[in-house]
Design a protein around this motif. Structure first.
Motif, PDB file in Angstrom:
ATOM      1  N   CYS A   1       9.310 -34.525   9.979  1.00 49.76           N
ATOM      2  CA  CYS A   1       9.368 -33.559   8.883  1.00 49.76           C
ATOM      3  C   CYS A   1       9.541 -32.164   9.465  1.00 49.76           C
ATOM      4  N   PHE A   2      10.373 -31.375   8.826  1.00 51.06           N
ATOM      5  CA  PHE A   2      10.687 -30.050   9.351  1.00 51.06           C
ATOM      6  C   PHE A   2      10.200 -28.963   8.404  1.00 51.06           C
ATOM      7  N   ILE A   3       9.621 -27.948   8.986  1.00 48.00           N
ATOM      8  CA  ILE A   3       9.263 -26.784   8.176  1.00 48.00           C
ATOM      9  C   ILE A   3       9.825 -25.565   8.880  1.00 48.00           C
ATOM     10  N   PHE A   4      10.560 -24.808   8.117  1.00 47.64           N
ATOM     11  CA  PHE A   4      11.333 -23.728   8.683  1.00 47.64           C
ATOM     12  C   PHE A   4      10.873 -22.431   8.052  1.00 47.64           C
ATOM     13  N   LYS A   5      10.504 -21.454   8.898  1.00 39.16           N
ATOM     14  CA  LYS A   5      10.106 -20.152   8.361  1.00 39.16           C
ATOM     15  C   LYS A   5      10.936 -19.070   9.012  1.00 39.16           C
ATOM     16  N   VAL A   6      11.559 -18.249   8.194  1.00 39.42           N
ATOM     17  CA  VAL A   6      12.332 -17.141   8.759  1.00 39.42           C
ATOM     18  C   VAL A   6      11.477 -15.882   8.751  1.00 39.42           C
ATOM     19  N   ASN A   7      12.055 -14.769   9.198  1.00 35.91           N
ATOM     20  CA  ASN A   7      11.346 -13.482   9.191  1.00 35.91           C
ATOM     21  C   ASN A   7      10.030 -13.524   9.930  1.00 35.91           C
ATOM     22  N   GLN A   8      10.074 -14.092  11.113  1.00 36.74           N
ATOM     23  CA  GLN A   8       8.866 -14.149  11.936  1.00 36.74           C
ATOM     24  C   GLN A   8       8.867 -13.012  12.960  1.00 36.74           C
ATOM     25  N   VAL A   9       7.675 -12.536  13.255  1.00 33.00           N
ATOM     26  CA  VAL A   9       7.515 -11.531  14.300  1.00 33.00           C
ATOM     27  C   VAL A   9       6.593 -12.135  15.353  1.00 33.00           C
ATOM     28  N   LEU A  10       7.070 -12.124  16.587  1.00 27.23           N
ATOM     29  CA  LEU A  10       6.237 -12.628  17.684  1.00 27.23           C
ATOM     30  C   LEU A  10       5.570 -11.422  18.336  1.00 27.23           C
TER      31      LEU A  10
ATOM     32  N   ASN B   1       8.670  -8.788  18.860  1.00 25.81           N
ATOM     33  CA  ASN B   1      10.055  -9.210  18.780  1.00 25.81           C
ATOM     34  C   ASN B   1      10.246  -9.723  17.351  1.00 25.81           C
ATOM     35  N   ASP B   2      11.177  -9.141  16.602  1.00 28.21           N
ATOM     36  CA  ASP B   2      11.264  -9.587  15.212  1.00 28.21           C
ATOM     37  C   ASP B   2      12.554 -10.349  14.908  1.00 28.21           C
TER      38      ASP B   2
ATOM     39  N   LYS C   1       2.871 -27.560  21.537  1.00 31.80           N
ATOM     40  CA  LYS C   1       2.937 -28.976  21.173  1.00 31.80           C
ATOM     41  C   LYS C   1       1.548 -29.568  21.061  1.00 31.80           C
ATOM     42  N   SER C   2       1.327 -30.341  20.006  1.00 28.62           N
ATOM     43  CA  SER C   2       0.133 -31.181  19.975  1.00 28.62           C
ATOM     44  C   SER C   2       0.652 -32.609  19.823  1.00 28.62           C
ATOM     45  N   ARG C   3      -0.251 -33.534  19.625  1.00 30.12           N
ATOM     46  CA  ARG C   3       0.186 -34.914  19.642  1.00 30.12           C
ATOM     47  C   ARG C   3       1.248 -35.212  18.578  1.00 30.12           C
ATOM     48  N   TYR C   4       1.044 -34.686  17.365  1.00 31.49           N
ATOM     49  CA  TYR C   4       1.974 -35.020  16.293  1.00 31.49           C
ATOM     50  C   TYR C   4       2.904 -33.878  15.904  1.00 31.49           C
ATOM     51  N   THR C   5       2.575 -32.681  16.339  1.00 36.02           N
ATOM     52  CA  THR C   5       3.299 -31.533  15.809  1.00 36.02           C
ATOM     53  C   THR C   5       3.801 -30.631  16.929  1.00 36.02           C
ATOM     54  N   VAL C   6       5.017 -30.162  16.805  1.00 34.64           N
ATOM     55  CA  VAL C   6       5.495 -29.124  17.726  1.00 34.64           C
ATOM     56  C   VAL C   6       5.881 -27.915  16.890  1.00 34.64           C
ATOM     57  N   GLN C   7       5.569 -26.735  17.426  1.00 36.10           N
ATOM     58  CA  GLN C   7       5.976 -25.497  16.774  1.00 36.10           C
ATOM     59  C   GLN C   7       6.810 -24.683  17.748  1.00 36.10           C
ATOM     60  N   LEU C   8       7.939 -24.209  17.271  1.00 32.08           N
ATOM     61  CA  LEU C   8       8.860 -23.481  18.132  1.00 32.08           C
ATOM     62  C   LEU C   8       9.186 -22.152  17.493  1.00 32.08           C
ATOM     63  N   VAL C   9       8.971 -21.066  18.243  1.00 30.14           N
ATOM     64  CA  VAL C   9       9.425 -19.776  17.765  1.00 30.14           C
ATOM     65  C   VAL C   9      10.755 -19.519  18.458  1.00 30.14           C
ATOM     66  N   VAL C  10      11.799 -19.352  17.649  1.00 30.52           N
ATOM     67  CA  VAL C  10      13.139 -19.276  18.238  1.00 30.52           C
ATOM     68  C   VAL C  10      13.888 -18.032  17.760  1.00 30.52           C
ATOM     69  N   LYS C  11      14.852 -17.647  18.606  1.00 32.03           N
ATOM     70  CA  LYS C  11      15.730 -16.549  18.246  1.00 32.03           C
ATOM     71  C   LYS C  11      17.137 -17.113  18.093  1.00 32.03           C
ATOM     72  N   PRO C  12      17.760 -16.892  16.939  1.00 36.80           N
ATOM     73  CA  PRO C  12      19.133 -17.402  16.796  1.00 36.80           C
ATOM     74  C   PRO C  12      20.048 -16.702  17.796  1.00 36.80           C
ATOM     75  N   LEU C  13      20.925 -17.466  18.451  1.00 33.26           N
ATOM     76  CA  LEU C  13      21.816 -16.860  19.456  1.00 33.26           C
ATOM     77  C   LEU C  13      23.095 -16.330  18.795  1.00 33.26           C
TER      78      LEU C  13
END
Ligand code: ASP
Ligand code: MG
Length: 428
Positions: free
Chosen positions: A310-319, A386-387, A416-428
């Motif tokens: 299952c995918f959950i996508f959030k835009v407008n993130q600030v790291l 980084n926004d 990463k945990s056993r069932y879930t991975v979270q990735l903060v990414v920057k579109p290239l």
């Protein structure tokens, strides 16, 4: 008894309201408690109205909106719907809604005396009061046995305006005294989502998109047999069709998975909804208001994990990356201090990671809250940010799915945990 929740999209115009009546007619002998949100995007419009009332100077300076104009728009939207639903201009609903709007007329005319959050709840809650009055009147018009109830008489909260905390004990006793006895003989009880009342009879709101939570509170306190959330999608999908081309409907989800998905930001269900239902093992159905006979998704007490990622996508993130100014370790004292600041400024952490000397978090870009938090943090720490980033959460991931979603993206943080991975990414 069943609890049905109809959100903004399901009552966004006259056709949609008629459809609600059609759905209710499919359950002629059932007792149904109907929880309704504000129509369409009215809550957003009422937020704009609150801002226009509160910051008139700022609004003029920004060339922004004039409060009376915003209110006129909101009135027109509702009266257009009423016009279509009730062709006879003598119908009492016209007067009733005009009278209900008087409170907003006053809000526009008077200078606000109280604080922003208090006034916000007073104004924004009117969306639900108005929508339920219109829907109730229409249900009666087509011969359904509808009763209108003011949910503020039952759901009691503290006075944390905009994020009211439910007083469960008091709510339970008010529901027992005044609501349970009404649920009989095929009754349809129409009430508001999202809002509550305080002991001093002030109005609160439960947080944006809170109507699902209302449905869960009322289901819990009345021991309902199920809750159905009627949506414009066929059920809970494994990804938001807004972002993903190929989505699949999930047939059944455990409470555990549902609460995790909602927590990570899946917008189909409000995160607070699951707990009350899980506690009483009340099943939650998510069904399409366009195809009410289709099965939808059921969330209940099963043990099996989801069969697909299952995918959950959030835009407008600030790291934001926070480190002590003197190269010292980032340790427990720093953490408690940093978390206190986040809590105080009401900034929610979506994902976090730490190293020896730095602590990184991804948060929603909120122009009202974030600049203040960053300024405060900078007094004590070195803060980099980084926004314009995206946060991708995959529950039940595997490497192939990670590779697929990170094509054309630079990964800045991965947790990463056993069932879930979270990735903060920057579109290239
Ligand atoms: N009308 C409220 C909102 O839009 C509550 C809800 O829709 O659940 O936030
Ligand atoms: Mg809504």
């Amino acid at each position: 008894m069943k609890v049905f929740k109809f959100g903004g999209a399901s009552v966004k115009d006259a056709k949609a309201v008629k459809n609600v009546a059609e759905i209710l007619k499919l359950f002629p002998k059932e007792n149904i408690l109907v929880v309704i949100s504000a129509m369409g995007k009215v809550t957003n419009a009422l937020e704009r109205l609150t801002d226009a009332i509160f910051y008139p100077a700022k609004n003029v300076a920004n060339g922004k909106e004039d409060a009376s104009k915003v209110l006129a728009e909101i009135k027109k939207y509702h009266f257009d719907i009423i016009g279509e639903l009730f062709p006879s201009k003598n119908h009492p609903i016209y007067n009733e809604i005009s009278n209900t709007f008087v409170e907003l007329d006053w809000a526009v005319d008077d200078t606000p005396t109280e604080n922003y959050n208090y006034e916000y709840d007073k104004i924004v809650s009117m969306g639900e009061i108005i929508s339920t009055k219109i829907v109730h009147a229409y249900l009666k018009e087509v011969g359904l046995n509808s009763q209108w109830k003011d949910v503020r008489d039952f759901i009691q909260t503290d006075n944390t305006y905009r994020e009211g905390k439910v007083d469960w004990e008091l709510t339970q006793s008010l529901v027992d005294q005044h609501l349970v006895s009404e649920i009989k003989n095929g009754a349809i009880i129409v009430t508001q989502g999202f809002i509550g009342g305080t002991s001093e009879n002030f109005t609160t709101t439960l947080g944006r998109e809170g109507s699902d939570y209302t449905a869960a509170i009322l289901a819990y306190t009345t021991n309902a047999e199920s809750v159905t959330i009627w949506k414009d999608v066929p059920g809970v999908l494994n990804a938001d069709p807004k972002w993903f081309d190929e989505t699949k409907k999930l047939e059944q989800i455990s409470y555990q998975d549902a609460i995790e998905l909602a927590y990570y930001g899946a917008t189909v269900i409000h995160p607070k909804t699951i707990k009350p239902l899980q506690n009483k093992k009340i099943p939650l159905l998510v069904k399409s208001f366009l195809n009410p006979s289709e099965k939808g998704t059921i969330i209940n007490e099963i043990q099996s994990p989801l069969p697909i990622p299952c995918f959950i996508f959030k835009v407008n993130q600030v790291l934001i990356s926070i480190s002590p100014k003197d190269f010292s370790f980032i340790a427990e004292e720093n953490f408690s201090n940093i978390f206190n600041l986040f809590a105080e400024k009401q900034v929610k952490v979506n994902v976090m990671q730490n190293s020896a000397i730095s602590f990184s978090v991804s948060v929603d870009a909120d122009e009202r809250k974030l600049p203040d938090l960053i300024k405060t943090l900078q007094k004590q720490y070195r803060v980099l940010y980084n926004d314009n980033l995206e946060l991708i959460t995959i529950r039940y991931y595997d490497q192939a799915t990670i590779d697929r979603v990170t094509i054309d993206k630079k990964v800045l943080l991965e947790v990463k945990s056993r069932y879930t991975v979270q990735l903060v990414v920057k579109p290239l």
